[in-house]
Design an enzyme around this catalytic site. Sequence first.
Site: not given
Lengths: 320, 320
Positions: B55, B305
């Site tokens: 992110k 991720s």
Amino acid sequence: MSLQIPQPTAVLEAAKRIAEVANHTPVHTSRTLNQQTGHKIFLKCENFQRVGAFKFRGAYNAVSQLSAAQKAAGVVTHSSGNHAQGLALAAKLLGVKATIVMPDDAPAIKKAATAGYGATIISCPAAEREAICAQQVREHGYTLIHPYDNPNIIAGAGTAALELLQEVGPLDLLFTPVGGAGLLSGTALAAAAIQPHCRVIGVEPAIANDAQQSWQRGEIVRLTAVSNTIADGLRTCFVGEHNLPILRQYVSNILTVTEEEIAATLRFLWTRLKLVVEPSAAVALVPAFMGKIDPPGQRIGIILSGGNVDVAQIAPLFED
Amino acid sequence: MSLQIPQPTAVLEAAKRIAEVANHTPVHTSRTLNQQTGHKIFLKCENFQRVGAFKFRGAYNAVSQLSAAQKAAGVVTHSSGNHAQGLALAAKLLGVKATIVMPDDAPAIKKAATAGYGATIISCPAAEREAICAQQVREHGYTLIHPYDNPNIIAGAGTAALELLQEVGPLDLLFTPVGGAGLLSGTALAAAAIQPHCRVIGVEPAIANDAQQSWQRGEIVRLTAVSNTIADGLRTCFVGEHNLPILRQYVSNILTVTEEEIAATLRFLWTRLKLVVEPSAAVALVPAFMGKIDPPGQRIGIILSGGNVDVAQIAPLFED
């Protein structure tokens, strides 16, 4: 008895032998860790080594050095930990039969992992391990591959530090955990070979400080009871005869740390650096992480020795 | 409303912007994983990214693209997860004030981490998050940085795949988890930019399969209730308006996986590969790990991720 103590160059030779089969493990760094400590810290991630620990390096180096007759006869050791798996895999890769003597109460998962590499497991009461191992040697002509008191194990263990020193350049300090001192003595040889100005320091749990005492006194001090430190890989009660002379000649210091310090450092490694390491590996980072290394601004290497740990069992350390 | 859908080249531009501040995360491989699956698998380890998740890439790309006036006014978002921390750190590095609207019941540890990067936290009932965010925009002139429905967030997220493709060469398949589809759409753009023959596939929990439905129907399907999947980063109820056209144009398939499959894959990543990853990250590896990708012999990239997870909370998944 005349001991064959390995020389620093033995690590360079071991590195050639294992180059094609061992993982060249990555070196991790962390802005947070560097800011927090004021140092530049390089973490050699042996948790990413084959079998999940540096132990594979020494095991492969040792088995590969056996004579054809010794290889044909097979190898044996006693271990409930990472050395068992390291030796089992090394023997398998070299086509050598391995027998591992494990205590009855060793975790089923470790027995299964060792058997998974094709080794024969002999279960016995913990107190009888050495006797049964010796019996196997007598009856079958196996070669005993001791977990740490063996020149080729020591030289192989040193190859992790060798890779680190070659990759990151000059270091001021290099820390390893200490159990039987195979890793510490090998690391000291590696530094002596290519960076003799780098100071090598061992770290052990305060409640299992036999290596510190042995290093200080110049004789092997034996703990009379097995420590219950959370660093289960460092519960060894005494260093080896091959290890002590190397520690005395090449190691600058041996520090001790508390169980709480080990737990706090382990939490940091898992939650901030995202590394699954075992408590024994966290031990080596404790002095730097806890701000005990002065002056600031040093280049520090840490051997994160392994990552074999039962997550469910260790989870209470992470509860608030 | 005319949407500005990013082109594949936007990922290349984003990569230049973040090059100096984001971690170029390592790619891990595993003999065991390759033997077990029959493929050659490359794991892009965004758990080692700053703030512990991919992110940060999109957040930095988005904030860096704001005008001087927008930067002076500040940014706002609503998130209880990794985007909150990513935006907080990106804003801090760029000298921009950040306000993060978080639900009252967000874990204290996540609020503390976000506040630790200097962001202002506004706590509110979960249902009021979007309204409060809009109010902050109106009252203070903040720019809303949406977690995934934003061209610069998408392009930034794609830089992880770009690095992977540049580092390992041609891939046959590239898998990412899907929540709001910021990562999947960015990854699809990255492949379109430099390896258009690489097929990009999204993976989402079967009990939160809105992206699969949206991709199949060509319209945004909204889940009416928040899923309780263990992959907490993928509980998003609908993909974004900027994301869907990219999925339709560039994504080859979206697969679903069960909770049990996610847990089994997570255990493998922790215990064998020694990677602290969150359940959402494990999702992307499930199809390959579970032997569902034919024929064998393919070169497969997986975007792991992130790694932000409460160890104590996840530990029951590791109990026998």
